[in-house]
Design a protein around this motif. Structure first.
Motif, short mmCIF file in Angstrom:
data_model
loop_
_atom_site.label_atom_id
_atom_site.label_comp_id
_atom_site.label_asym_id
_atom_site.label_seq_id
_atom_site.Cartn_x
_atom_site.Cartn_y
_atom_site.Cartn_z
N ILE A 155 0.86 -1.19 0.00
CA ILE A 155 0.00 0.00 0.00
C ILE A 155 0.89 1.23 0.00
O ILE A 155 1.68 1.43 0.92
CB ILE A 155 -0.91 0.03 1.24
CG1 ILE A 155 -1.65 -1.29 1.40
CG2 ILE A 155 -1.87 1.20 1.19
CD1 ILE A 155 -1.78 -1.78 2.82
N VAL A 156 0.76 2.07 -1.03
CA VAL A 156 1.51 3.32 -1.11
C VAL A 156 0.53 4.47 -0.89
O VAL A 156 -0.46 4.59 -1.62
CB VAL A 156 2.22 3.47 -2.47
CG1 VAL A 156 3.03 4.77 -2.51
CG2 VAL A 156 3.12 2.28 -2.75
N THR A 157 0.80 5.33 0.09
CA THR A 157 -0.13 6.41 0.38
C THR A 157 0.63 7.62 0.91
O THR A 157 1.69 7.48 1.54
CB THR A 157 -1.19 5.97 1.42
OG1 THR A 157 -2.06 7.05 1.72
CG2 THR A 157 -0.54 5.46 2.70
N ASP A 158 0.07 8.81 0.67
CA ASP A 158 0.76 10.04 1.09
C ASP A 158 0.05 10.74 2.25
O ASP A 158 0.41 11.87 2.58
CB ASP A 158 0.88 11.00 -0.09
CG ASP A 158 -0.40 11.76 -0.39
OD1 ASP A 158 -1.50 11.20 -0.13
OD2 ASP A 158 -0.34 12.91 -0.87
N GLY A 159 -0.95 10.10 2.84
CA GLY A 159 -1.63 10.77 3.95
C GLY A 159 -2.70 9.92 4.58
O GLY A 159 -2.95 8.78 4.18
N GLU A 160 -3.33 10.49 5.60
CA GLU A 160 -4.36 9.77 6.34
C GLU A 160 -5.62 9.60 5.50
O GLU A 160 -5.89 10.39 4.59
CB GLU A 160 -4.69 10.54 7.63
CG GLU A 160 -3.50 10.78 8.54
CD GLU A 160 -3.78 11.84 9.59
OE1 GLU A 160 -4.98 12.06 9.90
OE2 GLU A 160 -2.82 12.46 10.09
#
Length: 291
Positions: A155-160
């Motif tokens: 899982i690649v994510t930049d925020g909540e």
């Protein structure tokens, strides 16, 4: 020191030895005194066991164009570093979820360039928990997942997550039941946020610290040490249900067995006949009988 001595010292200092070989002082200062070990063959670095890997990339509005492109480049390069017995599936998420290819599609055509070029960013908010739920649903035979493969989710994510009706607890339980090892990759300045770090730990497998990676920028995805973690991971192969052993009926067609059964039935008939005769005699000798 005479003129000849000064000349010899200067000559050696400038880098020429008596044998005539050139000596580079900068090389000596930078030389690594340890002997580098030869590179292992790929099959030793990463055993060619069956792996099914879902890549879940962030397409929300907080991701800039160049950053989204960096994710697509990461997918291209990352998928080419594994042995041939590894299959990939790609999903993009915002408040919508889009499947770009599943395991079956990847197996039929592993040249992803055309597919990735056509991918457009979704934009919107971040339904990260819902996206994990959708990623778990990729591990089915209909999507080309294999029953004997180790299962991984990146899982690649930049925020909540924002506005997501699901929470992490319920979706990671389903992922655990499905035997999926999850790596959470947080990217950007938000990785310093305590709340964001807690979210990454919540979506990652246990122990969370070993399955969480934090990067300051999306370009760092190119140098991520994720392949090594996956290759070293024992993963989980979902146990297949054990079927009850079938009862062999080969003896049922044995003539001797059939003959025994017929004799048994005849014997039961004779016993029933004897009991009927006995019951008739008891009836005649009962209280209502006259002799």
């Amino acid at each position: 020191m005479g003129a000849l001595g000064v000349f010899i010292v200067t000559f050696l200092f400038l880098g020429v030895t008596v044998s005539g070989d050139f000596f580079d002082l900068s090389d000596a200062l930078s030389q690594d005194t340890t002997t580098a070990s030869p590179r292992k063959p790929e099959n030793q670095e990463c055993p060619n066991v069956a792996r099914d890997i879902v890549l879940l990339i962030d397409g929300s509005s907080s991701v800039r164009y160049a950053e989204f492109h960096a994710q697509k480049l990461f997918v291209t390069l990352f998928s080419k570093t594994f042995p041939e017995n590894t299959l990939f599936s790609l999903l993009q998420f915002s408040n919508k979820i889009q499947e770009h290819f599943d395991f079956r599609t990847f197996q039929n055509d592993q040249n992803l360039n055309n597919v990735l070029e056509e991918i457009r960013q979704l934009h919107g908010s971040s339904y990260t928990a819902t996206a994990i739920k959708k990623a778990v649903e990729q591990f089915t035979p209909q999507k080309g997942a294999r029953s004997n493969a180790k299962r991984f989710l990146v899982i690649v994510t930049d925020g909540e997550k924002t506005g997501d009706p699901l929470n992490y607890a319920e979706v990671v339980q389903a992922a655990d039941r499905a035997g999926i090892t999850r790596f959470a990759v947080g990217v950007g300045p938000v990785v310093t946020s305590r709340l964001f770090q807690q979210e990454l730990h919540a979506m990652a497998s246990r122990p969370a610290m070993e399955h969480t990676l934090m990067l300051r920028q999306f370009s760092d995805l190119m140098d991520i040490q994720l392949k090594e973690k996956i290759c070293a991971s024992h993963g989980t192969v979902v146990p297949q249900p054990t079927l009850a052993p079938s009862i062999s009926c080969t003896s049922c067609s044995d003539p001797r067995v059939l003959q025994k059964l017929e004799q048994l039935v005849q014997g039961l008939d004779q016993v029933k006949s004897k009991l009927d005769q006995l019951a008739a005699k008891v009836g005649k000798c009962g209280p209502g009988s006259h002799g």
